[in-house]
Design a protein around this motif. Structure first.
Motif, PDB file in Angstrom:
ATOM      1  N   PRO A 183       3.290  -2.029  10.752  1.00  0.00           N
ATOM      2  CA  PRO A 183       2.573  -0.795  10.408  1.00  0.00           C
ATOM      3  C   PRO A 183       2.034  -0.827   8.973  1.00  0.00           C
ATOM      4  CG  PRO A 183       4.924  -0.443  10.246  1.00  0.00           C
ATOM      5  CD  PRO A 183       4.754  -1.871  10.673  1.00  0.00           C
ATOM      6  N   GLU A 184       2.443  -1.828   8.202  1.00  0.00           N
ATOM      7  CA  GLU A 184       1.898  -2.044   6.853  1.00  0.00           C
ATOM      8  C   GLU A 184       2.018  -3.543   6.587  1.00  0.00           C
ATOM      9  OE1 GLU A 184       4.273  -0.231   3.729  1.00  0.00           O
ATOM     10  OE2 GLU A 184       6.044  -1.382   4.275  1.00  0.00           O
ATOM     11  N   THR A 185       1.129  -4.076   5.739  1.00  0.00           N
ATOM     12  CA  THR A 185       1.197  -5.517   5.456  1.00  0.00           C
ATOM     13  C   THR A 185       2.280  -5.822   4.415  1.00  0.00           C
ATOM     14  OG1 THR A 185      -0.505  -5.374   3.746  1.00  0.00           O
ATOM     15  CG2 THR A 185      -1.261  -5.867   5.973  1.00  0.00           C
ATOM     16  N   ARG A 202      -9.304   7.198  10.666  1.00  0.00           N
ATOM     17  CA  ARG A 202      -7.927   7.075  11.155  1.00  0.00           C
ATOM     18  C   ARG A 202      -7.942   6.279  12.449  1.00  0.00           C
ATOM     19  NH1 ARG A 202      -4.094   9.791   9.123  1.00  0.00           N
ATOM     20  NH2 ARG A 202      -5.374  11.532   8.439  1.00  0.00           N
ATOM     21  N   MET A 203      -7.498   5.028  12.345  1.00  0.00           N
ATOM     22  CA  MET A 203      -7.549   4.170  13.526  1.00  0.00           C
ATOM     23  C   MET A 203      -6.150   3.700  13.896  1.00  0.00           C
ATOM     24  SD  MET A 203     -10.926   1.902  13.059  1.00  0.00           S
ATOM     25  CE  MET A 203     -10.600   1.125  11.525  1.00  0.00           C
ATOM     26  N   ARG A 204      -6.068   3.131  15.096  1.00  0.00           N
ATOM     27  CA  ARG A 204      -4.759   2.595  15.522  1.00  0.00           C
ATOM     28  C   ARG A 204      -4.602   1.151  15.070  1.00  0.00           C
ATOM     29  NH1 ARG A 204      -5.365   6.139  20.586  1.00  0.00           N
ATOM     30  NH2 ARG A 204      -4.221   7.951  19.845  1.00  0.00           N
ATOM     31  N   MET A 222      -5.513  -3.688   2.287  1.00  0.00           N
ATOM     32  CA  MET A 222      -5.585  -4.653   1.180  1.00  0.00           C
ATOM     33  C   MET A 222      -4.474  -4.181   0.225  1.00  0.00           C
ATOM     34  SD  MET A 222      -9.731  -4.937   0.844  1.00  0.00           S
ATOM     35  CE  MET A 222     -10.146  -3.264   0.363  1.00  0.00           C
ATOM     36  N   GLU A 223      -3.366  -4.918   0.246  1.00  0.00           N
ATOM     37  CA  GLU A 223      -2.183  -4.433  -0.477  1.00  0.00           C
ATOM     38  C   GLU A 223      -1.735  -5.425  -1.535  1.00  0.00           C
ATOM     39  OE1 GLU A 223       0.092  -1.323   2.055  1.00  0.00           O
ATOM     40  OE2 GLU A 223       0.743  -3.287   2.712  1.00  0.00           O
ATOM     41  N   MET A 224      -1.186  -4.886  -2.601  1.00  0.00           N
ATOM     42  CA  MET A 224      -0.640  -5.729  -3.659  1.00  0.00           C
ATOM     43  C   MET A 224       0.692  -5.137  -4.102  1.00  0.00           C
ATOM     44  SD  MET A 224      -0.141  -6.350  -7.128  1.00  0.00           S
ATOM     45  CE  MET A 224      -0.876  -4.931  -7.880  1.00  0.00           C
ATOM     46  N   LYS A 261     -10.339  12.952   0.990  1.00  0.00           N
ATOM     47  CA  LYS A 261      -9.289  12.314   1.803  1.00  0.00           C
ATOM     48  C   LYS A 261      -8.883  10.989   1.162  1.00  0.00           C
ATOM     49  CE  LYS A 261      -9.502  15.212   5.287  1.00  0.00           C
ATOM     50  NZ  LYS A 261      -8.514  16.171   5.584  1.00  0.00           N
ATOM     51  N   GLU A 262      -7.646  10.583   1.476  1.00  0.00           N
ATOM     52  CA  GLU A 262      -7.071   9.368   0.872  1.00  0.00           C
ATOM     53  C   GLU A 262      -7.826   8.094   1.266  1.00  0.00           C
ATOM     54  OE1 GLU A 262      -3.076   8.654   2.269  1.00  0.00           O
ATOM     55  OE2 GLU A 262      -3.047   6.640   1.443  1.00  0.00           O
ATOM     56  N   ILE A 263      -8.118   7.269   0.242  1.00  0.00           N
ATOM     57  CA  ILE A 263      -8.594   5.917   0.568  1.00  0.00           C
ATOM     58  C   ILE A 263      -7.596   4.861   0.083  1.00  0.00           C
ATOM     59  CG2 ILE A 263     -11.080   6.202   0.903  1.00  0.00           C
ATOM     60  CD1 ILE A 263     -11.569   5.579  -1.974  1.00  0.00           C
TER      61      ILE A 263
HETATM   62  N1  GAP Z   1       2.185   0.021   2.268  1.00  0.00           N
HETATM   63  C1  GAP Z   1       1.937   1.372   1.965  1.00  0.00           C
HETATM   64  C2  GAP Z   1       1.126   2.050   2.967  1.00  0.00           C
HETATM   65  O1  GAP Z   1       0.894   1.547   4.055  1.00  0.00           O
HETATM   66  P1  GAP Z   1      -0.246   4.231   3.396  1.00  0.00           P
HETATM   67  O2  GAP Z   1      -0.637   5.309   2.430  1.00  0.00           O
HETATM   68  O3  GAP Z   1       0.419   4.621   4.666  1.00  0.00           O
HETATM   69  O4  GAP Z   1       0.667   3.249   2.555  1.00  0.00           O
HETATM   70  C3  GAP Z   1      -2.285   2.772   2.744  1.00  0.00           C
HETATM   71  O5  GAP Z   1      -1.536   3.380   3.755  1.00  0.00           O
HETATM   72  C4  GAP Z   1      -3.757   2.818   3.066  1.00  0.00           C
HETATM   73  O6  GAP Z   1      -4.006   2.270   4.358  1.00  0.00           O
HETATM   74  C5  GAP Z   1      -4.336   4.233   3.134  1.00  0.00           C
HETATM   75  O7  GAP Z   1      -4.698   4.697   1.856  1.00  0.00           O
HETATM   76  C6  GAP Z   1      -5.539   4.040   4.025  1.00  0.00           C
HETATM   77  O8  GAP Z   1      -6.657   3.610   3.275  1.00  0.00           O
HETATM   78  C7  GAP Z   1      -5.098   2.933   4.963  1.00  0.00           C
HETATM   79  N2  GAP Z   1      -4.678   3.523   6.251  1.00  0.00           N
HETATM   80  C8  GAP Z   1      -3.471   4.032   6.561  1.00  0.00           C
HETATM   81  N3  GAP Z   1      -3.455   4.469   7.836  1.00  0.00           N
HETATM   82  C9  GAP Z   1      -4.683   4.219   8.341  1.00  0.00           C
HETATM   83  C10 GAP Z   1      -5.296   4.442   9.624  1.00  0.00           C
HETATM   84  N4  GAP Z   1      -4.619   4.962  10.635  1.00  0.00           N
HETATM   85  N5  GAP Z   1      -6.590   4.075   9.785  1.00  0.00           N
HETATM   86  C11 GAP Z   1      -7.291   3.512   8.759  1.00  0.00           C
HETATM   87  N6  GAP Z   1      -6.765   3.276   7.552  1.00  0.00           N
HETATM   88  C12 GAP Z   1      -5.476   3.621   7.334  1.00  0.00           C
END
Ligand code: GAP
Length: 500
Positions: free
Chosen positions: A192-194, A236-238, A243-245, A306-308
């Motif tokens: 669910p996260e990289t 909001r996609m599935r 791009m994580e650091m 909205k959050e980017i």
């Molecule tokens: N590792 C931390 C993390 O995953 P997050 O705030 O849940 O944090 C980070 O996600 C970023 O990933 C968000 O700011 C957004 O840009 C992108 N993101 C999260 N869920 C998404 C979704 N369902 N569809 C598209 N982008 C998404």
């Protein structure tokens, strides 16, 4: 001049149809009527997205001596998600409508209500509603949250009733099985996260790269979340890309780095061309299970701020839990203070797709001009012409140069192809000989090509071409020999970094 919410909605609908019509984004498996919250990138979309990812990689990895890259697998040992807290804590409060059997995220229902209030000009009511919602979510007070849904008279979009179940937590991870036997023991998750791929490789990279704290590991890759409510196109996609650091620091210094990364990252978004008034920080009221401080960088989409990107101070939460579950020490020996410790982590996490959407929204332009048209009888009338173009930063544009022979004969196509040969190894170039030059300009405007080069009869003798600028539509004559440096200068990432 600011737009009203319904004008904003219209603009957004135009951007969505523009993205489809001109090969940027298509609904996934459209011939089967699509799959909710899943999208495909078309021929120009993939180029734009790759340019965004390359720019991020260049900024984070190549321009920082103490940050290196990684490409970890999507599948990970299932204990990873136990350690990271995602099995127990990665859930959203959901509610089902008993009549339609449709499931909703409670915060999305309330946010949609707030949008309605804003549209009706009741901004203060919307603000109070969102504040109350955030407080109740932070306290996990689901009983009062349900009462709030009822007092706001929120109904299901399908059944139109307010016949709701109780609010329950719903885990967002997708699972599948490895191997032939579908037993619980073989269950694995789509990440669910990289970030976790980075944490489990922290010591590998630290040792192989002889990295000294503070240092970072960066990664771009797919992440998957079973988002219940598909909304706002690719926002909001599935299945999406992050791009994580993760930046590993000495405990006690994390807030200093958190503030530094906040400023560094917002500058990056400004350098992409997003105006300052369309970007803002939003501190989290409800912190994720791993964070002791967290802020979002928000962009003002046509549907609101909205959050980017998220910037999180993740403490030693992840490494400490991986150490506990794996039984492998996740410590670093710091020679400067002669101590072993589990590093603290500051994370920057930006969505490639959300950045893509923000770039599309920011670059979509409709320019109207009045033109005087002379009729055959000599009378004049004024006509409004609208030019639609994508004002993409040249370094992000999918195609950098379009090359047109004025006509399809007399050696002009051959000359145009010669010029293409000069440029194609370093720039994404397109050749086009169909239709009038005017129509060819329009087509390139619609996909955001910064330069169009026309080869005409004079080119054959003066070795010069006409180059047309997308934003100003100005045309000038330049020698073929100067084309390479002119384009190279405009489309270089250096242009972006000069603004950082
Ligand atoms: N590792 C931390 C993390 O995953 P997050 O705030 O849940 O944090 C980070 O996600 C970023 O990933 C968000 O700011 C957004 O840009 C992108 N993101 C999260 N869920 C998404 C979704 N369902 N569809 C598209 N982008 C998404």
């Amino acid at each position: 001049m600011s737009l009203t919410p319904s004008e904003d909605r219209n603009v957004f609908l135009k951007i969505i149809s523009h993205a489809k019509e001109y090969g940027f984004v298509f609904p996934s498996s459209e011939i089967y009527d699509g799959l909710a919250a899943v999208y495909d990138y078309g021929e120009y979309g993939v180029e734009l997205k790759n340019n965004i990812k390359q720019l991020w990689w260049k900024t984070m990895v190549h321009l920082n001596e103490n940050i290196v890259g990684l490409d970890a697998a999507i599948f990970m040992h299932p204990l990873t998600w136990k350690a990271s807290g995602h099995i127990d804590g990665f859930s959203d409060p959901m509610i089902d409508n008993k009549d339609s059997k449709k499931r909703y995220r409670v915060d999305h229902l309330l946010e949609a209500k707030a949008d309605e209030l804003i549209e009706a000009g009741k901004n203060t009511d919307a603000e109070i509603l969102l504040q109350t919602m955030n407080q109740l979510l932070a306290k996990e007070d689901f009983v009062t949250l349900k009462t709030l849904l009822e007092t706001e008279k929120i109904v299901c979009q399908v059944s139109k009733t307010a016949n709701w179940t109780e609010i329950r937590q719903f885990n967002l991870m997708f699972s599948t099985e490895v191997g032939a036997v579908a037993e619980e023991a073989n269950k694995i998750y789509l990440r669910p996260e990289t970030a976790q791929g980075i944490f489990v490789n922290f010591l590998n990279v630290q040792k192989s790269g002889r990295m000294k704290i503070p240092f970072g590991i960066a990664q771009i890759g797919k992440a998957f979340r079973n988002e219940i409510v598909a909304r706002q196109f690719i926002f909001r996609m599935r299945e999406f890309e992050q791009m994580e650091m993760q930046f590993f620091v000495r405990p006690g210094t994390e807030m200093e780095w958190y503030n530094k990364w906040k400023e560094t990252r917002i500058k990056w978004h400004k350098a992409l061309g997003f105006p300052s008034n369309k970007l803002k920080f939003h501190d989290h009221e409800k912190l994720a299970h791993y964070a002791n401080a967290a802020v979002d960088i928000e962009y003002e989409f046509p549907f609101g701020f909205k959050e980017i990107e998220g910037i999180h101070s993740r403490t030693d939460f992840d490494l400490k839990n991986h150490q506990a579950l794996s039984g492998k020490k996740q410590q670093y020996f710091d020679p400067e203070i002669n101590q072993n410790y589990i590093p603290y982590v500051v994370e920057t996490s930006v969505g490639a797709d959300r950045t893509f959407l923000a770039v599309m929204c920011n670059s979509y332009q409709e320019e109207t001009t009045q033109q005087v048209i002379k009729a055959e009888d000599g009378t004049e009338k004024s006509e409004t012409k609208t030019r639609i173009f994508l004002k993409l930063h040249p370094c992000l544009a999918p195609i950098k140069v379009a090359i047109f022979p004025l006509v399809k004969k007399d050696g002009l196509p051959e000359k145009a192809k010669e010029i293409m040969e000069l440029l194609k190894y370093d720039f994404n170039v397109i050749y086009e000989e169909r239709d009038s030059v005017g129509k060819r300009y329009t087509r390139q405007d619609l996909i955001g090509t910064p330069f169009c080069v026309t080869v005409d009869y004079e080119t054959l003798t003066d070795q010069a071409v006409t180059i047309r600028d997308r934003d100003t539509t100005e045309q000038k004559r330049v020698p073929i020999s100067s084309l390479y440096s002119l384009i190279s200068d405009a489309v270089s990432f250096k242009r972006i970094f000069e603004q950082l």
